[in-house]
Enzyme design. Structure first.
Site, mmCIF file in Angstrom:
data_model
loop_
_atom_site.group_PDB
_atom_site.id
_atom_site.type_symbol
_atom_site.label_atom_id
_atom_site.label_comp_id
_atom_site.label_asym_id
_atom_site.label_seq_id
_atom_site.Cartn_x
_atom_site.Cartn_y
_atom_site.Cartn_z
ATOM 1 N N GLY A 637 0.915 -1.119 -0.234
ATOM 2 C CA GLY A 637 -0.068 -0.032 -0.070
ATOM 3 C C GLY A 637 0.671 0.954 0.132
ATOM 4 C CB VAL A 641 10.351 -2.858 -1.610
ATOM 5 C CG1 VAL A 641 11.949 -3.072 -0.816
ATOM 6 C CG2 VAL A 641 9.392 -2.706 -0.453
ATOM 7 C CG ASP A 751 2.688 -3.718 11.078
ATOM 8 O OD1 ASP A 751 2.235 -4.536 10.956
ATOM 9 O OD2 ASP A 751 3.361 -3.431 10.256
#
Ligand SMILES: *[C@@H]1O[C@H](CO)[C@@H](O)[C@H](O)[C@H]1NC(C)=O
Ligand SMILES: *[C@@H]1O[C@H](CO)[C@@H](O)[C@H](O)[C@H]1NC(C)=O
Ligand SMILES: *[C@@H]1O[C@H](CO)[C@@H](O)[C@H](O)[C@H]1NC(C)=O
Ligand SMILES: *[C@@H]1O[C@H](CO)[C@@H](O)[C@H](O)[C@H]1NC(C)=O
Ligand SMILES: *[C@@H]1O[C@H](CO)[C@@H](O)[C@H](O)[C@H]1NC(C)=O
Length: 949
Positions: A637, A641, A751
């Site tokens: 989102g 990379v 996270d």
């Protein structure tokens, strides 16, 4: 910035350059001419009279002096001339893989006083190794293996006090191993040497007791396949650093010294095929021993020794024809890493029982020709078992599989990378990426790997990734590598065919081949420890076609020297442009790296960074090939990379926020400030960032083996067994512990999930992605009130309800990760929540808590996972309803370490297999995966005359 420089200034600079850099020292030039005259097949670029200036391939210079010759696999033929001695500044000489280089090494080589690395692997040299080699005081790396050298090992080698690596294997050396005696030097003086590789020669006599002392720092002693006689010296037990010992295939006799088991760092022990006698060696206490082979000796008839049951790290136990008797203990088979047991031709008797908790890696039990009368397997052992020649198979009509010798199935280690297969013409071969090309091929020979299960494909994936990583970090044009035909040969070496495919075109040029060759010949490539010491033997490469014929720079300089004003002006213009660029670059670097920081966008002052660099957009664009699709390695989102190679050669992962999902300047600044302060081996570190032209990019170290989620889902080709999963768990827990307790200020990750745990080169886990991280100020030590963020399935319910974030929220997420490690299921799968599933399936009164139904079948089928009960207990404590009831990360780390010990693992060991390190610790040897290793090919091929200031 003023871009104009007075013309006279420019002229001065340019003329200085011409004088300083463009003219090779005449003595060096003379020596290179002698090489060129003596050799055929020198590179076509060896024309002109200025090897440093004209860039002769394979010749590296510093200022006007030749400092390196790197010519592996060039197909050179001829002899090494005496004149080589004139290269008095030479530091690196690598002529490996040129079988056409013959004759003897001239004694004048002793005049190369600056030489630190000499590699002549797999050439055709013969005659004695000159004694003058002992005058090379700077020598750190010496590989003369796979030639036809004869005569003795020169005692003078003992004078090389800086020597790190000594490989004389696979020659025809004779005589005894020299030791010092007051007047003559000897190898006992080499107290900085880590590697004695002398295998496959004709060395004779006793192993001198004086050779070993507690002052030595040897890690590999490889004396296999010689004619050594006499006893194994008692002094060997003093070399506490030893990790690999091969004395097999000699004529050693007498009993094995009783202090052998004081070598507690030993991983590999080969004593097979000698005439050893006396009591069966006592290996008790050698807790990191992976492989043992003591076959074919005449030890006293002995009962199965107690260490069969206690050496928890064993992968391979081979004791053929050693006069063992009695019954094999059932707990031998439950050593968690056990892969192979070969106890043929002994007097073992009784009923063979493998039990129900045998190692999930076990693949071969060969007990041919013993006196075993029965077989029992509670756990349904289904791998190869050979009982041919035992009473249990001797009755007529026996049809069990284990009474028939089966053809073993060959493995194909490298499958293609999900591409449509192609058929290639002529000599071309299809690469793993399905391109037809002419690969550079050869044999990778592992002299003492710690594993024996050649069907475990993960091993090859790790090796391939590690090779690719090494080539890419040296900026070598490699597209892919393939491994095939794993075979053990008669010397007990593991041979693998290696094919290295070119990128960009269908063949390598000379620069590519010699670069790759030297990475392998000089041991710049260091595989993970489990692969042990290796040698690469290259095949001749015959596809240099396409190499440019002429050297344009050479012609230009030649003409300029001849007086062509026009060309001189062109050249000056070239220098001018170059210098302008360099100057601009340098100026840009010297400027405040945060010049582009925009304080108007409420981002506060300049970021306070520790060690992270500010990259320009242009630089990152260049190192990712303009953010090409080919360099993309992930997306989400937030954006994409990319993989990139920095100018320094370092591989990086670049996380580029997409338009619209960039954070506010302040948030971005907070993030990079935070990230730049984090330094721990289990946390992915930030290399730098880019905040320019509306872009926000984070540049991280590149972690080659992908995410934990990819491995658990089987996507990455890496299959983690239970032991590896315990290692991953402890490493990730340590990373998190660091963030909570040691980072300053402490950091809550927010996270934690399997997608944010990455696996490096050696499958060490590293915690990644701090996009949502929160530092804790002093005033808010206990909790931070925030808007709830995180990933469904990992989210702490208490945090969700109260919006109060504490470290215990990470502990909750980590508990979910632990459950994933056991089950390989996503936290929420088909509407089922993993925490509830495990809790409901759990029955503490039953074996393995009755969890067989939810455990990952790829690691648990038919076997007991050691410590799984304690592991699930810990995971359930981590996912308790209230934070207060959950352990801290240090408690989690400590508990996983206990579980590892129970399972027979050394919790402090780093790698996927062995305890101690295979990296060179002596001076001059860098971290094995850095691109600045002393023997790195850097700069040698081709050098830039301008960089060599
Ligand atoms: C090395 O010696 C062996 C045995 O004498 C011989 O067969 C082989 O051709 C030699 N190799 C080279 C490259 O000279
Ligand atoms: C030391 O060894 C060398 C060669 O092995 C021999 O010539 C010399 O006599 C020995 N010196 C002493 C003092 O034993
Ligand atoms: C070990 O080194 C020390 C000096 O560092 C020396 O005095 C001693 O004799 C050496 N011991 C052996 C056994 O070589
Ligand atoms: C090696 O030996 C030398 C001379 O005996 C001594 O000075 C040095 O400290 C020793 N080094 C090690 C690592 O033992
Ligand atoms: C083997 O070695 C261990 C540890 O050194 C010792 O405790 C044990 O008694 C030894 N066993 C035998 C049979 O010598």
């Amino acid at each position: 910035m003023d871009s104009r420089i007075p013309v006279f200034y420019l002229l001065v600079i340019s003329i200085q350059i011409l004088v300083v850099a463009a003219v090779t020292n005449t003595q060096d030039y003379g020596a290179l001419l002698a090489l060129k005259d003596n050799w055929q097949n020198t590179p076509p670029s060896w024309v002109g009279s200025d090897p440093c200036g004209d860039i002769w391939e394979g010749i590296g210079c510093t200022n006007s002096r030749v400092t390196s010759i790197t010519l592996p696999s060039m197909g050179l033929t001829g002899q090494l001339p005496t004149d080589i001695q004139s290269l008095s500044e030479l530091q690196t000489l690598d002529l490996s893989y040129n079988q056409g280089l013959t004759g003897s090494i001239p004694p004048s080589i002793g005049n190369l006083k600056k030489l630190s690395s000499l590699s002549l692997v797999n050439c055709g040299f013969s005659g004695p190794i000159p004694n003058s080699i002992g005058s090379l005081q700077q020598l750190v790396y010496l590989s003369l293996n796979s030639n036809n050298f004869t005569g003795q090992i020169p005692p003078s080698i003992g004078n090389l006090s800086n020597l790190f690596w000594l490989d004389l294997a696979e020659n025809m050396l004779t005589g005894t191993i020299p030791v010092s005696n007051g007047t003559t030097p000897g190898l006992d003086m080499l107290n900085n040497t880590k590697h004695f590789h002398f295998g496959k020669n004709q060395l004779s006599g006793q192993i001198p007791p004086q050779l070993f002392s507690s002052n030595m720092t040897l890690i590999h002693v490889l004396f296999e396949s010689n004619d050594l006689t006499g006893n194994i010296p008692l002094t060997l037990g003093l070399v506490q650093t030893l990790e690999v010992l091969r004395l097999d295939r000699n004529s050693l006799s007498g009993s094995v010294p009783s202090n052998l088991n004081s070598l507690t760092n030993l991983n590999e022990l080969f004593l097979s095929n000698n005439g050893l006698s006396g009591p069966m060696p006592n290996l008790t206490g050698m807790s990191y021993l992976n492989s043992v082979d003591m076959s074919n000796n005449t030890f006293d008839v002995a009962d199965v020794p107690p260490w069969f049951s206690t050496l928890q790290s064993l992968t391979t136990l081979v004791m053929e024809r050693t006069r063992l008797q009695g019954q094999i203990p059932v707990n031998l088979f439950s050593h968690p890493q056990l892969q192979t047991v070969i106890l043929r031709n002994n007097q073992l008797n009784g009923t063979l029982s493998i039990g129900s908790s045998y190692s999930d890696q076990l693949q071969l039990i060969d007990l041919q020709n013993n006196f075993i009368t029965g077989f029992r397997s509670a756990g349904g052992y289904s791998q190869e078992l050979i009982l041919v020649g035992n009473p249990v198979c001797l009755e007529t009509g026996v049809t069990e599989n284990y009474c028939i010798i089966q053809q073993s199935i060959p493995t194909n280690p490298t499958p293609s990378n999900n591409c449509a297969s192609v058929s290639c013409g002529s000599d071309q071969i299809s690469s793993p990426n399905c391109n037809c090309a002419y690969p550079y091929t050869g044999t990778l020979l592992l002299r003492a790997p710690s594993f024996s299960n050649l069907r475990n494909l993960t091993i090859y994936t790790i090796l391939q990734n590690s090779l690719m990583n090494s080539f890419q970090s040296h900026q070598l044009p490699v597209d892919s590598v393939s491994l095939s035909n794993p075979t053990k040969n008669l010397d007990d070496y593991l041979l693998l065919s290696l094919e290295i495919f070119p990128s960009g075109q269908d063949h390598f040029n000379r620069t590519g081949i010699s670069g790759i060759g030297s990475v392998l010949s000089s041991q710049t490539f260091k595989p993970p420890e489990m692969f042990g010491p290796y040698v690469f033997i290259a095949s001749l490469y015959g596809y240099f076609a396409g190499t440019k014929k002429s050297s344009s720079t050479g012609i230009i300089i030649g003409a300029a020297v001849g007086g062509s004003v026009l060309v001189l002006l062109l050249l000056l213009a070239g220098f001018y442009a170059f210098f302008q660029k360099r100057r601009a670059e340098r100026a840009a670097k010297q400027n405040n790296p945060f010049a582009s920081w925009d304080p108007t966008k409420s981002s506060g002052g300049i970021p306070q960074l520790k060690g992270a660099r500010c990259f320009s957009f242009e630089e990152l664009k260049k190192c990712t090939n303009n953010f090409s699709e080919a360099s993309e390695i992930g997306s989400g989102g937030y954006g994409r990379v990319y993989r990139g190679t920095l100018l320094s050669g370092q591989l990086v992962a670049i996380k580029r926020a997409q338009q619209g999902s960039t954070q506010g300047g302040l948030e971005f600044k907070t993030e990079i400030e935070l990230l730049s302060r984090v330094h721990h081996k289990n946390v992915v570190s930030l290399v730098g960032f880019c905040f320019e032209q509306g872009e926000q990019m984070l540049v991280y170290e590149y972690i080659p083996n992908g995410t934990l989620m990819e491995s658990l889902s089987g996507k990455s080709g890496i299959r983690l067994d239970w032991m590896m999963r315990l290692r991953v768990a402890v490493a990730a827990a340590r990373g998190l512990q660091y963030l909570h307790e040691l980072a300053n200020p402490p950091i809550i990750h927010r996270d934690i999930k399997t997608n944010n745990i990455l696996l490096d080169e050696r499958l060490n886990a590293k915690v990644a992605d701090f996009g949502l991280s929160k530092p804790m100020g002093d005033t808010e030590r206990s909790h931070v009130t925030t808007q709830v963020k995180g990933t469904m399935g990992y989210l702490d319910p208490e945090y969700y309800m109260t919006q109060q974030l504490t470290e215990k929220s990470d502990v909750y997420s980590f508990g979910v990760v632990m459950l994933e490690l056991m089950t390989a299921r996503a936290p929420i799968e088909k509407g089922k929540y993993i925490v509830r599933e495990v809790r409901e399936a759990m029955d503490k009164t039953k074996d393995q808590y009755n969890l067989q139904g939810v455990l990952d079948p790829t690691i648990s089928s038919g076997t007991t996972l050691k410590g799984v009960e304690k592991f699930v207990d810990l995971a359930m404590r981590c996912v308790e309803e209230t934070g207060a009831a959950r352990p801290t990360m240090s408690e989690v780390v400590k508990e996983i370490e206990n579980i590892m010990q129970l399972a027979g693992l050394n919790p402090t060991a780093e790698s996927a297999s062995t305890s101690a390190s295979y990296e060179g610790a002596s001076k001059g040897f860098d971290h094995p995966y850095s691109n600045e290793g002393l023997f790195a090919y850097s700069g040698a091929f081709p050098p830039s005359k301008l960089e060599a200031k």
